[in-house]
Design an enzyme around this catalytic site. Structure first.
Site, PDB file in Angstrom:
ATOM      1  N   CYS A 118       3.969   1.674   2.614  1.00 28.07           N
ATOM      2  CA  CYS A 118       5.010   2.384   1.889  1.00 28.07           C
ATOM      3  C   CYS A 118       4.530   3.813   1.724  1.00 28.07           C
ATOM      4  O   CYS A 118       3.368   4.045   1.412  1.00 28.07           O
ATOM      5  CB  CYS A 118       5.189   1.705   0.533  1.00 28.07           C
ATOM      6  SG  CYS A 118       6.242   2.601  -0.608  1.00 28.07           S
ATOM      7  N   ASP A 175      13.162   4.461  -0.722  1.00 25.07           N
ATOM      8  CA  ASP A 175      13.330   4.263  -2.162  1.00 25.07           C
ATOM      9  C   ASP A 175      14.805   4.198  -2.524  1.00 25.07           C
ATOM     10  O   ASP A 175      15.151   3.943  -3.677  1.00 25.07           O
ATOM     11  CB  ASP A 175      12.664   5.405  -2.938  1.00 25.07           C
ATOM     12  CG  ASP A 175      11.176   5.151  -3.102  1.00 25.07           C
ATOM     13  OD1 ASP A 175      10.740   4.022  -2.839  1.00 25.07           O
ATOM     14  OD2 ASP A 175      10.458   6.089  -3.491  1.00 25.07           O
ATOM     15  N   TRP A 185       0.879  -1.189   0.000  1.00 24.84           N
ATOM     16  CA  TRP A 185       0.000   0.000   0.000  1.00 24.84           C
ATOM     17  C   TRP A 185       0.906   1.226   0.000  1.00 24.84           C
ATOM     18  O   TRP A 185       1.554   1.532   0.990  1.00 24.84           O
ATOM     19  CB  TRP A 185      -0.885  -0.037   1.244  1.00 24.84           C
ATOM     20  CG  TRP A 185      -1.854   1.091   1.378  1.00 24.84           C
ATOM     21  CD1 TRP A 185      -1.581   2.419   1.435  1.00 24.84           C
ATOM     22  CD2 TRP A 185      -3.280   0.984   1.504  1.00 24.84           C
ATOM     23  NE1 TRP A 185      -2.731   3.145   1.582  1.00 24.84           N
ATOM     24  CE2 TRP A 185      -3.796   2.291   1.634  1.00 24.84           C
ATOM     25  CE3 TRP A 185      -4.182  -0.094   1.535  1.00 24.84           C
ATOM     26  CZ2 TRP A 185      -5.159   2.539   1.791  1.00 24.84           C
ATOM     27  CZ3 TRP A 185      -5.533   0.167   1.701  1.00 24.84           C
ATOM     28  CH2 TRP A 185      -6.004   1.476   1.819  1.00 24.84           C
ATOM     29  N   ASP A 186       0.907   1.907  -1.128  1.00 23.82           N
ATOM     30  CA  ASP A 186       1.796   3.048  -1.310  1.00 23.82           C
ATOM     31  C   ASP A 186       1.033   4.348  -1.104  1.00 23.82           C
ATOM     32  O   ASP A 186      -0.215   4.375  -1.129  1.00 23.82           O
ATOM     33  CB  ASP A 186       2.374   2.968  -2.736  1.00 23.82           C
ATOM     34  CG  ASP A 186       3.692   3.701  -2.885  1.00 23.82           C
ATOM     35  OD1 ASP A 186       4.076   4.455  -1.977  1.00 23.82           O
ATOM     36  OD2 ASP A 186       4.334   3.541  -3.950  1.00 23.82           O
TER      37      ASP A 186
END
Ligand code: DGJ
Length: 705
Positions: free
Chosen positions: A508, A530, A457-458
Site C-alpha cells: 500500500c 484510498d 505494508w503502508d
C-alpha cells in the site's frame, strides 16, 4: 524453440503468436530491431531495416537500435549514458558475442576503448506473447565508471505511421486513468520522481496506430518492474520512427560502477497483439499470475479492515466486537490497521516504535489474535516500517538513519511556517544495509512471536530531502540512494517472505502508489486506492486492470456513498477484485448483514473465475453510465459477469452486451435467462440486461451446459 538464429548474429524470438527479430548491423556493430509483430511463415521473411541511416550523414538515429548508448553521432533518446575516467562521455558499443540459454538470449557489447561490458538480456515468455528485457553493465577496468542513465530497453514500433500512446495517469485517491494521446515529433515523458512508482503514473504503456479498440487492432505494450523512480520516453524521431524507452529515471540518478562491479537494470516487459487493448491486458494478467507473483494461484481471503470507521482509535474490545460481526458474515481474515502501536493517536507520533500501545492493547496483541483465530479467521496487521515520527524512540536513537542532508536541519513541520515535507514523519534510508537489517530483525520478531498471517505494508510519504550522508565514506555516489532504497526494500520483503512463507503481503502506498510489477514480485496483493467510493472505484479498478489482474486488486465495501448506493452494488464493485469489507458493520441492519453474508458466499464460490480467468472489458465505466466486465475461466467452462448502471436517471435499456471469450460452439446458460444459447449467440446476438432501479448492478454466473 522460442529463440532461433536466422543467420549469423541475427535471431528471431517467437512466442505463441508473435515474433521479435533482431540482428547485429554490419556497419554499426550494434543490434537493430528487425521486426516485432505477428509470426511470419518463413525465417527468410525476417529482414533488416532499410539502411537509411547512411543518407543522414551516418547518424544511426534513423535506425531502430535496440539499445543506443549516448555516443557517436546520436542525438536522440538513449538507453545508456556514462562517463569514463578522465571525463570521456562518449560510449561506443560494439558487438562482442551472444549466447542462447533456453528461453534467454544474451548479447554482449563492449565499448571500443574502455572495458565496459553491456549485456542485453531477452527472455521469451511464449505463452504470454511477452519478451522480458533488461541490461547489465560490468566494469572490467581499474577505474570507476559513472552511469548517468540506465534504461532497461528501447522498444521500436515497426514502420513509420503515426502512433497513439496510452498511459495511466492519476493522483492520490484517483489513480490509474487511461489517457490516449497522439504522438508527434519529439519526446513525451511519463515518469515518477517520488521513490515509489507513484499514483500519478503507472509504469505501463501501449502504442497503437489510432485504430485499435478494446477487441481488435494492433497494440504494442509494455510495463516496467520497478517500484521507484522510473521514466518512459515515447519519442517520434525526425525520420518518423516511434520508439518507447523505459527504465530507471535519470533525474538525479547516478550509479558509480566500481572496478569489477556489475549493475543490473530492472526488467522491462514488452508485448504485441493484433487483437486490441483487451488482448494486451490479458497477456499482462497472465504474465503477472504465471511469472511475476511470488506465490502462484494463491486463494485470496475475504478480509475485514476497520480503518475507515475507527481510524487511529482502535482498542482490544472494539476490535474483538468487529471481529465477531466479520466472522459471522463469512470474513476469513481480520486486519488491524493503523493506530495499534505505542503513542499512535494521529499522524504525528508512533512510527518507529512498533510495540502495542499500552492503553489500547494492555495485554499486547495476543488476546485479540487469539479471539480472531478462535472465530476461525486469520489475523493481519498494518505496518509502515519505512517511516519514523519525530517523537519516536527510534528517531532519537538513530537520527542518522533517515534520508537527510547534513547541513539542512530537519524541523518538525508544526514548528516551521513553511512545511518542508508532506507529513510529520521522516523516511528511513533503506539504502543503508544496517537499516535494512534492523527492519528485517524487527518484523521477523513480530511475525515469529505472533500468529500474523497478513501484513499490510503502508508507505505514506515521498522524500524531498533524499540525502545519504554516509555514501561518501562507503565510496558510493549519494545519488545512488534512489535506486538503492528500492533494492533495499526488495531485499527486506524477499527475506521476510523466505522466513515466513505463511504470511500474505499487501503493498500500500497511500492507496495504489506502489502497485507496479516490481512490487508484485514480492507482494501478493495491493491496496489500489484510498478512494473506496464505489462509483470512482469502478473507474480506478478499470484503470488498474490495464496492467494487473483482479486477484491482486484489494477492494473494500465501506460507508463511502452508502446512502445513495445499494449494498449489492457496493459489493459487486469490490467483488471484481479481492473482496474486503471496511464498513461500520455493527450498524448494519440484520437484513444488510444477511445480504452481505449471501454475497460473500457467492463470491467465495466464484472467486477462482474472477481471479484466475480472462478479463473481457465489455464496456468501460469511463465511457458511459453502462459498464460491464466478464471473467471467463481458462477452460471456458464458466464465467462471471458484472454489469453496472451508474446514473441517477431513468435506466434506458442496457445496450445489448456481447459476451466475449466463450467457446462459440458450446451451450451456456446465463443466470436468470430462460434458455441456454451457444457461446457464438451470446457473443454476436448478445445479452439484454434490464435494471429495475436507477443506480444498480448485477452479477451473473454463466455456465457451460
Ligand atoms: C493509507 C492507507 O492507504 C490507508 O488504507 C490506511 O492504512 C492509512 N494509510 C493508515 O494511516
Amino acid at each position: 524453440m522460442p529463440i532461433t538464429a536466422v543467420k549469423d548474429n541475427c535471431w528471431v524470438l517467437e512466442t505463441r503468436n508473435t515474433a521479435y527479430a533482431l540482428g547485429i548491423d554490419d556497419k554499426l556493430r550494434t543490434p537493430l530491431n528487425w521486426y516485432w509483430g505477428p509470426k511470419l511463415p518463413r525465417r527468410k521473411d525476417y529482414r533488416p531495416p532499410a539502411p537509411r541511416w547512411w543518407h543522414l550523414n551516418g547518424t544511426p538515429d534513423g535506425l531502430p537500435e535496440e539499445y543506443p548508448a549516448w555516443g557517436g553521432l546520436r542525438f536522440l533518446e538513449c538507453c545508456l549514458k556514462a562517463e569514463f575516467h578522465e571525463g570521456t562521455r562518449d560510449v561506443i558499443l560494439a558487438f562482442a558475442g551472444a549466447d542462447i540459454a533456453g528461453e534467454e538470449l544474451q548479447i554482449r557489447l563492449k565499448d571500443e576503448v574502455f572495458p565496459l561490458i553491456v549485456t542485453l538480456h531477452y527472455r521469451v515468455r511464449p505463452d504470454q506473447d511477452i519478451i522480458e528485457r533488461w541490461a547489465t553493465f560490468k566494469n572490467e577496468s581499474d577505474d570507476p565508471i559513472l552511469i548517468d542513465r540506465a534504461f532497461s530497453a528501447q522498444w521500436a514500433v515497426p514502420d513509420r505511421l503515426p502512433c497513439r500512446l496510452t498511459h495511466l495517469d492519476g493522483q492520490w485517491a484517483d489513480e490509474c486513468h487511461p489517457t490516449r494521446d497522439w504522438l508527434t515529433q519529439g519526446a513525451r515523458v511519463i515518469e515518477s520522481r517520488r521513490i515509489t512508482s507513484g499514483s500519478h503514473h503507472f509504469p505501463f504503456f501501449a502504442l497503437d496506430r489510432g485504430d485499435a479498440t478494446e477487441h481488435a487492432g494492433q497494440v504494442w505494450f509494455g510495463a516496467l518492474a520497478w517500484s521507484g523512480n522510473w521514466k518512459l520516453i515515447a519519442e517520434v524521431t525526425d525520420g518518423a520512427r516511434t520508439r518507447a524507452s523505459i527504465g530507471l529515471n535519470d533525474f538525479d540518478f547516478r550509479w558509480k560502477l566500481t572496478p569489477g562491479e556489475t549493475f543490473t537494470t530492472p526488467v522491462a516487459y514488452g508485448g504485441y497483439t493484433s487483437a486490441g487493448f483487451g488482448a494486451a491486458i490479458r497477456c499482462l494478467h497472465d504474465l503477472v499470475r504465471d511469472h511475476v507473483l511470488p506465490t502462484k494461484h494463491l486463494t485470496r481471503k475475504v478480509l475485514y479492515n476497520s480503518w475507515e470507521i475507527t481510524t487511529f482509535h482502535v482498542n482490544e474490545a472494539q476490535q474483538i466486537e468487529l471481529a465477531k460481526t466479520a466472522a459471522d458474515m463469512g470474513v476469513e481474515l481480520f486486519v488491524v490497521d493503523d493506530g495499534w502501536f505505542h503513542n499512535r493517536e494521529n499522524t504525528k507520533g508512533g512510527l518507529g516504535d512498533w510495540w502495542p500501545d499500552e492503553t489500547k492493547f494492555p495485554h499486547g496483541l495476543q488476546p485479540l489474535i487469539k479471539a480472531v483465530n478462535d472465530l476461525g479467521m486469520d489475523f493481519g496487521l498494518w505496518v509502515e516500517p519505512e517511516m519514523v515520527s519525530f517523537t519516536s524512540d527510534l528517531y532519537r536513537q538513530h537520527p542518522d538513519w533517515i534520508l537527510h542532508y547534513p547541513n539542512r536541519p530537519l524541523k518538525d513541520n508544526s514548528a516551521d511556517p513553511l512545511p518542508r515535507r508532506e507529513k510529520d514523519q521522516l523516511i528511513l534510508n533503506l539504502a543503508r544495509t544496517d537499516v535494512q537489517d534492523y527492519l528485517i530483525a524487527l518484523l521477523d520478531k513480530l511475525l515469529t512471536e505472533n500468529n500474523i498471517r497478513f501484513i499490510k505494508w503502508d508507505m505514506n510519504r515521498h522524500p524531498n530531502e533524499a540525502g545519504w550522508p554516509q555514501a561518501a565514506e562507503l565510496g558510493r555516489d549519494p545519488k545512488e540512494v534512489w535506486t538503492r532504497y528500492v533494492l533495499g526494500l526488495y531485499r527486506i520483503w524477499e527475506t521476510l517472505r523466505a522466513k515466513h512463507p505463511q504470511v500474505v503481503f499487501q503493498s500500500c502506498q497511500s492507496g495504489g502508489g506502489r502497485a507496479d510489477l516490481g512490487m508484485l514480485h514480492v507482494a501478493d496483493q495491493v491496496w489500489a486506492s484510498d478512494n473506496s467510493e464505489p462509483l470512482s472505484r469502478l473507474k480506478i479498478q478499470d484503470g488498474f486492470s490495464h496492467a494487473i489482474p483482479a486477484c491482486v486488486i484489494e477492494a473494500w465495501v465501506t460507508e463511502q456513498n452508502a446512502k445513495l448506493l445499494p449494498l449489492d452494488f457496493r459489493f459487486h464493485v469490490s467483488m471484481s477484485g479481492v473482496l474486503g469489507v471496511g464498513g461500520a458493520t455493527s450498524k448494519w441492519s440484520s437484513e444488510q448483514r444477511d445480504q452481505a453474508k449471501k454475497l460473500i458466499i457467492q463470491y467465495k464460490q466464484l472467486r477462482h473465475v474472477i481471479h484466475e480467468g480472462d478479463l473481457y472489458r465489455l464496456r468501460s465505466p469511463s465511457e458511459s453510465p453502462f459498464s460491464a466486465h466478464l471473467y471467463v475461466a481458462k477452460d471456458k467452462s464458466e464465467a462471471v459477469l458484472f454489469a453496472f448502471y451508474t446514473q441517477l436517471s431513468w435506466p434506458f435499456p442496457f445496450p445489448q452486451l456481447p459476451l466475449m471469450g466463450l467457446d462459440p460452439d458450446s451451450l451456456y446458460e446465463v443466470e436468470g435467462e430462460p434458455a441456454p444459447r451457444s457461446g457464438a449467440a451470446w457473443q454476436h446476438d448478445g445479452l439484454q440486461l434490464t435494471f429495475k432501479n436507477e443506480i444498480s448492478s448485477t452479477m451473473k454466473h454463466i455456465r457451460k451446459v
